[in-house]
Design an enzyme around this catalytic site. Sequence first.
Site, mmCIF file in Angstrom:
data_model
loop_
_atom_site.group_PDB
_atom_site.id
_atom_site.type_symbol
_atom_site.label_atom_id
_atom_site.label_comp_id
_atom_site.label_asym_id
_atom_site.label_seq_id
_atom_site.Cartn_x
_atom_site.Cartn_y
_atom_site.Cartn_z
ATOM 1 N NE ARG A 138 -3.969 -0.338 1.663
ATOM 2 C CZ ARG A 138 -4.862 -0.947 2.439
ATOM 3 N NH1 ARG A 138 -5.010 -0.583 3.697
ATOM 4 N NH2 ARG A 138 -5.606 -1.919 1.957
ATOM 5 N N GLY A 139 2.066 1.171 0.580
ATOM 6 C CA GLY A 139 2.949 2.326 0.580
ATOM 7 C C GLY A 139 3.331 2.751 -0.827
#
Length: 338
Positions: free
Chosen positions: A277-278
């Site tokens: 997700r980063g």
Amino acid sequence: MPTFPFSAIVGQDEMRQALLIAAVDPAVGGVLVFGDRGTGKSTAIRALAALLPPMLAVTGCPYNCDPASPADLCPHCATMPGARKKSEKKPVPVVDLPLGATEDRVVGTLDLERALSAGVKAFEPGLLARANRGFLYIDEVNLLEDHLVDLLLDVAASGVNTVEREGLSLRHPARFVLVGSGNPEEGELRPQLLDRFGLACEVATPTDIATRIAVVRARDAYERDPEGFCAAHAKGNAATAKRIEAARKRLPSVTVPDAALEQAARLCLALGTDGLRGELTLMRTARALAALDGATTVTDDHLRRIAPAALRHRLRRNPLDESGSTVRVERALAEVFA
């Protein structure tokens, strides 16, 4: 009293940048603003509403359905013949979710007035219905009750609100940008909800005399003559609104080269972030920032500028490192982009 103008906010550049990015691309996943009391968090978030271009919605629809998106229509609009779907332009909703709100008020419930007067089981939409295609704002989000946090996690993940109440069964679209603010001294946010925010900003009380004087002077002028103060900053607000609208149009054509994706991946690896997700957030926010800048390609500069807000809340706790999350991100930036 009119809302304090966004263009009149002094300082807090990271917060203002994050809110503009969320306005350009709602897919970034919302904005969390944490910091001291009295630093303009709520003011900036509410001021954002005046900048947003009006949206096209089906006339009379309580869910703000988009007539150009048949897949996301509510049950009523989905059964309506296309020729009968009249549309209108309306302001993008910015809905406050109070801490003491009941679950029925948030998700919706049976319309008791129609049930008692006409004997009809009808649905009374809640706050999630009003926030569809807009912004849902939670002040003191870290104090939100657990059952409401669970509810928001489900809806934020699916974009659909499912209601089972008193014999009613209904599903309606609930896609919104989640915006939260709070004071870290009053408690931490649950990790599951924290992970749902695309960007996390830190705001602090200004430490230089000039900025403090400018903030106090602006606030005093607004409270003494709200209409005149807003009129004086109308041109600045209009320019920011045009910038958002132009960035939205430019966004689909902004490219993210492989080199930028590689740098994003290196940065996340250096920080040890969980999952991917980063990288996804870094890519989306850097692309929106490039669109705001008028650029057509994401560069290392865009990644560096947005990395602290995109990654500081995704770091694991390191008992051997007493540095704050922002310091750790800046240290990793220096290593990766050396």
